[in-house]
Scaffold this motif. Sequence first.
Motif, PDB file in Angstrom:
ATOM      1  N   ILE A 211       0.847  -1.189   0.000  1.00  0.00           N
ATOM      2  CA  ILE A 211       0.000   0.000   0.000  1.00  0.00           C
ATOM      3  C   ILE A 211       0.884   1.240   0.000  1.00  0.00           C
ATOM      4  O   ILE A 211       0.650   2.187  -0.751  1.00  0.00           O
TER       5      ILE A 211
ATOM      6  N   GLU B 201     -18.242  -2.754  -6.115  1.00  0.00           N
ATOM      7  CA  GLU B 201     -18.551  -1.597  -5.251  1.00  0.00           C
ATOM      8  C   GLU B 201     -18.014  -1.826  -3.849  1.00  0.00           C
ATOM      9  O   GLU B 201     -17.504  -0.916  -3.213  1.00  0.00           O
ATOM     10  N   LEU B 202     -18.139  -3.068  -3.367  1.00  0.00           N
ATOM     11  CA  LEU B 202     -17.673  -3.366  -2.017  1.00  0.00           C
ATOM     12  C   LEU B 202     -16.172  -3.104  -1.903  1.00  0.00           C
ATOM     13  O   LEU B 202     -15.701  -2.563  -0.909  1.00  0.00           O
ATOM     14  N   GLU B 203     -15.435  -3.492  -2.941  1.00  0.00           N
ATOM     15  CA  GLU B 203     -13.990  -3.292  -2.884  1.00  0.00           C
ATOM     16  C   GLU B 203     -13.623  -1.831  -3.041  1.00  0.00           C
ATOM     17  O   GLU B 203     -12.618  -1.381  -2.495  1.00  0.00           O
ATOM     18  N   ILE B 204     -14.431  -1.078  -3.795  1.00  0.00           N
ATOM     19  CA  ILE B 204     -14.151   0.355  -3.927  1.00  0.00           C
ATOM     20  C   ILE B 204     -14.458   1.070  -2.611  1.00  0.00           C
ATOM     21  O   ILE B 204     -13.748   1.990  -2.206  1.00  0.00           O
ATOM     22  N   GLN B 205     -15.497   0.600  -1.906  1.00  0.00           N
ATOM     23  CA  GLN B 205     -15.726   1.135  -0.561  1.00  0.00           C
ATOM     24  C   GLN B 205     -14.555   0.780   0.343  1.00  0.00           C
ATOM     25  O   GLN B 205     -14.165   1.557   1.203  1.00  0.00           O
ATOM     26  N   ALA B 206     -13.995  -0.424   0.136  1.00  0.00           N
ATOM     27  CA  ALA B 206     -12.903  -0.876   1.002  1.00  0.00           C
ATOM     28  C   ALA B 206     -11.648  -0.024   0.839  1.00  0.00           C
ATOM     29  O   ALA B 206     -10.927   0.184   1.811  1.00  0.00           O
TER      30      ALA B 206
ATOM     31  N   ASN C 148     -11.487   2.986   0.680  1.00  0.00           N
ATOM     32  CA  ASN C 148     -11.635   4.190   1.496  1.00  0.00           C
ATOM     33  C   ASN C 148     -11.513   3.906   2.981  1.00  0.00           C
ATOM     34  O   ASN C 148     -11.571   4.821   3.787  1.00  0.00           O
ATOM     35  N   ASN C 149     -11.390   2.615   3.370  1.00  0.00           N
ATOM     36  CA  ASN C 149     -11.314   2.335   4.798  1.00  0.00           C
ATOM     37  C   ASN C 149      -9.903   2.612   5.332  1.00  0.00           C
ATOM     38  O   ASN C 149      -8.966   2.773   4.559  1.00  0.00           O
TER      39      ASN C 149
ATOM     40  N   TYR D 250      -7.503   1.051   6.468  1.00  0.00           N
ATOM     41  CA  TYR D 250      -6.375   0.206   6.091  1.00  0.00           C
ATOM     42  C   TYR D 250      -5.702   0.716   4.816  1.00  0.00           C
ATOM     43  O   TYR D 250      -4.493   0.648   4.682  1.00  0.00           O
ATOM     44  N   TYR D 251      -6.520   1.145   3.854  1.00  0.00           N
ATOM     45  CA  TYR D 251      -5.975   1.633   2.591  1.00  0.00           C
ATOM     46  C   TYR D 251      -5.994   3.153   2.547  1.00  0.00           C
ATOM     47  O   TYR D 251      -5.066   3.774   2.078  1.00  0.00           O
TER      48      TYR D 251
ATOM     49  N   PRO E 228     -14.189  -9.910  -7.499  1.00  0.00           N
ATOM     50  CA  PRO E 228     -13.823  -8.526  -7.811  1.00  0.00           C
ATOM     51  C   PRO E 228     -12.339  -8.312  -7.580  1.00  0.00           C
ATOM     52  O   PRO E 228     -11.726  -9.072  -6.852  1.00  0.00           O
TER      53      PRO E 228
ATOM     54  N   PRO F 205      -8.506  -4.436  -3.279  1.00  0.00           N
ATOM     55  CA  PRO F 205      -8.183  -3.005  -3.171  1.00  0.00           C
ATOM     56  C   PRO F 205      -6.782  -2.685  -3.689  1.00  0.00           C
ATOM     57  O   PRO F 205      -6.579  -1.652  -4.337  1.00  0.00           O
TER      58      PRO F 205
END
Lengths: 220, 512
Positions: free
Chosen positions: A78, A111-116, A118-119, A121-122, A205, A208
């Motif tokens: 990352i 979408e779930l991974e694109i939300q991820a 933004n968490n 961790y990333y 998918p 991230p």
Amino acid sequence: MWQLTKNIIQQLGRKRPRLFPQLISPARETRANGDQRGALHCSPLDSPAPLSPLQAAEISYFKSKIQTETLIPSHDNIQQIGAALSTKIKKQFNRALSIRLVDAGSCNGCELEIQAINNPYYNIEQFGIHFVASPRHADMLLVTAPVSKNMRDALLKTYEAMPFPKLVIAIGNCAQCGGVFKDSYAILNTVNEVIPINYIIKGCPPTPIDIMSGILIALG
Amino acid sequence: MMDHLKQYIIHSTSFSNNKPLHFLDVPLSEQLNIAALIKNNQGVLLTEWVAPNQTTKSTHWFTLYLLSDASIYCVQSPLKQTRPTILDLSSQFPVCNRLQRAIYELTRIPTRHFKDKRYWLNHGYFPLGILRDNGSTKPARTLHYAFKKVTGDGAHEIPVGPVHAGIIEPGHFRFSVVGERILKLEERFGYTHKGIHQLLKNKYIEDASTLIGRVSGDSTVAYALAFAQACEQCRGYITNSNVILERNIFLERERLMNHIGDIGAIINDAGLPALQSSFSCLKERLLRYNAHYMKHRYMMDCITPFSQNMRLSHTPLKSMITELIEIEKELRSLHKIVETHGGLQDRLQTTGIISTEQAHQLGLLGLTAKASGIDLDIRCLPPMDGITPNFISARTTITGDVAARVEMRFKESFDSINLIRKFIKQLEANTSLTHDHEHTLPTKIGIGIVEGFRGPVTVIVSLDNNRVEWCHFHDPSWQNWLAVEYAIFNNIVADFPLINKSFNLSYSGQDS
């Protein structure tokens, strides 16, 4: 009158006081180093790493001087990808890359991974990437495939509303050939049939990390 | 009531973990009475569909009901050979309005005396009747979709979508408002229609399993599991109990991570992004552990019919126990913060209320129904033989507002953690088990119903050798989208994201 206003603006600009310089400067440094900020509200997956002098300094600015939560140990990938991203974005997009996401008919996995991303961790915002609500504010369009026939017009209108350079990244295995939905009567097999795309991030998918490195590659 | 239904039962069987399932064959006109009877006895409609019967060369209309006395009824009626029609059940179960429109678009079988001629899934870009066997399709009309107008002093409309501001799926919402207050919300979906029903026809079972796992990406385990159950029932194949336990661990993990993510998203919409990041961290940790155990962050393709599962060995089970202890500890502390945060609770309570009466009238399912005081959970249906233990205890809240739905998500999350622990214990006790699987009588059609994190996911399949003859699937979002229209009434426009998020329904699941 205009000259006067201009002068005032210039004056203000020059004389703008730097409030709490000690608070601002470490943050800037961390961003330049690609360190993970905004990750204060979480606890680590692995055992907490010893604090770097910089992190320790950051914590000492808080009044209580009590550390309530530990920072996430940063993932090497990352940080590497992120550092490369922020240098590119600094140069090409004046420090901020705005992305608009359009779900053109996907199964919701992408979408779930694109939300991820933004968490904490990333935390992709630390590298200067943020998601905007309007295509008029966007430098880049993320399209999650496949494109359903019912979404074709909406996707086209979103693309048309974007300012140049109109970068487009398609996400998912479905973007190239329709993936598992190939040859359905209700979808278009490629995103390219509707709008020109710069890059496809594959995966079902994509993780991230894949998405971040995909954005990096698409920036050239 | 039971006596009335019993006279039509052609055969009874059981599905996953010996839950009772009755097949009824009734004349078409009797369907209306049965729907009314089941509605009066607190039952709900799971789905309705139309499918061809190869042996009798006729078309059948099926309705599937879940009763509160813990049984499932699959009611079928043969349709006329020429100009077949089905009956309008929307007065009993409002979701039938949308289902009947979808059935007409896919099969060109209309509903008798049904006034709503607007297209639901078809926006005019592909022909009608795509699922018909003889391939006789008809071009679709491209008409303006007429929303119901609200008129009066100061009443105006706000159209939203299909492309939304956040990172969510596409759908159109038409608000009729006076000032800030919402008088009416009308939904229009179908934007993510991918024609999966048609794609599933004549697919090999393995390919079909992959495809059905992509109906809705966040419920991929629920769909794959329901499909596997349906296929196994069709063949009379009884899966080894270890495999069942592992599948249920996947399912509960999926529920856990989705609920944690959803609570975070609701809290973010209520204006506390700092607290949300704690929830998204928890979710990310679960996802990473998933990738570690199951080689996929969302556990896609981990379940395939006939026991060919991703297997869990001894080491992941051990580390899963320690992982869950950490997760539970953190979730409990977060639960305490959410419960006691005055500002947050002020925003969540009395927002977007669905009363128990409304939930019953609309025939809601799953988590939404539980938050409004209706406890229908596939996992706790008592088994027919009385041997298999119940999985979970009945849990409901009755206020039916956003706070109740948040509370339900917490309860279900803690339930899931306990369940996973129970399953792991059973798995470890079962290590000496050697027999692979058993056989029972095969059935013509197989029905798989699984409690996904939104509610019961239904998959019905008919097999032809190792191919799928036809397959129907149904997402609980069909029913629960109706609840959003009612929950929003008399709230302000600014609360819509919060209320919508508290349901977190699938667009792709209902459109596909």
